[in-house]
Design a protein around this motif. Structure first.
Motif: not given
Length: 271
Positions: A77, A140, A146-147, A160, A166, A169-170
């Motif tokens: 992350s 995302n 985006p991831g 991520t 975020e 969600n990813v």
């Protein structure tokens, strides 16, 4: 006598957090805790959580070392944004020995979001569409970047964003649409839909239930915390026996129902 590998049946996962703010203590590493809980709920065993600086050599080393240990899944992350110190995509590419390249699907995702707001694409914003060669963007729905997903040497690798909503969600989109390595365990999840209770009011009860049942519970806000709170509550567990995990989820769900009623919340069939 043959040597027995006591870890042979474990489905290991590793987590990498990237960010100077975490190392300095300014930001508490809630992302790693969430990722660990979610992967554990799927049946993974978290072998290691690593935190590194926003420095390219540190990021490259963290990914290389994790890959060397051959976990089934690596999730990072942080570091996917448009600024100069967002270096995760570059670090992952170098760790894999591939180039960064403009990904058309990622670019379309980013263009669609900025065009809705009539915001022009700059080089900094375009930077978020550069992925390691062979990687795929992960949707995302809570932000822009985006991831990044890539399957490398039988390892599912996901990067991520660092913003918690975020990241969450990813991560869920990755679990739903991309992950290849899944533990040989049963998985079961159910949902409650609640109106009239703030997420912050329910949080201490959720914390106690997670500890009590060793289960994954996540509240997803769908309304407005102060004026019109609406929550989607996800309850998930994994184990060898389907009947046992269903019983655990249902027992947790029933206790949540009682708590919601005491807090004068309204349970809905759907949102």
């Amino acid at each position: 006598m043959p040597i027995v590998n006591i870890f042979m049946d474990y489905w290991f996962a590793e987590i990498i957090t990237i960010g100077n703010e975490v190392l300095s203590g300014k930001t508490i590493n809630t992302n790693a805790a969430h990722i660990a809980r979610r992967l554990t709920s799927l049946g993974f065993t978290i072998r290691r959580i690593t935190v590194v600086m926003d420095e390219i050599d540190e990021i490259v080393a963290a990914f290389k070392e994790a890959i060397y240990r051959k976990p089934k899944v690596i999730v990072s992350s942080g570091g996917l944004g448009p600024t100069w110190d967002d270096k995760t995509a570059e670090g992952l590419a170098k760790a894999l020995g591939v180039n960064l390249e403009l990904n058309k699907e990622a670019m379309n995702m980013i263009l669609e979001k900025y065009s809705r707001m009539n915001i022009p694409i700059t080089e900094e914003r375009k930077k978020m569409a550069y992925l390691p060669s062979g990687a795929m963007p992960v949707r995302n729905d809570q932000g822009i970047a985006p991831g990044i997903y890539i399957y490398y040497e039988n390892i599912d690798i996901l990067a991520t964003p660092g913003v918690p909503r975020e990241m969450e969600n990813v991560l869920e989109n990755f679990i739903k649409d991309f992950i290849r390595n899944k533990p040989d365990v049963k998985y079961y999840e159910d949902y409650l839909y609640v109106e009239g209770i703030m997420e912050s009011a329910l949080a201490p009860y959720v914390k106690d239930l997670v500890k009590k049942y060793d289960i994954y519970i996540k509240t997803h806000p769908k309304g407005y915390e102060l004026s019109h709170p609406i929550l989607e509550i996800q309850i998930a567990a994994s184990g060898k026996r389907e009947d046992e995990i269903k019983f655990k989820v249902e027992k947790t769900k029933n206790e949540l129902r009682d708590i919601i009623e005491k807090l004068n919340g309204i349970i809905r069939n759907s949102l």
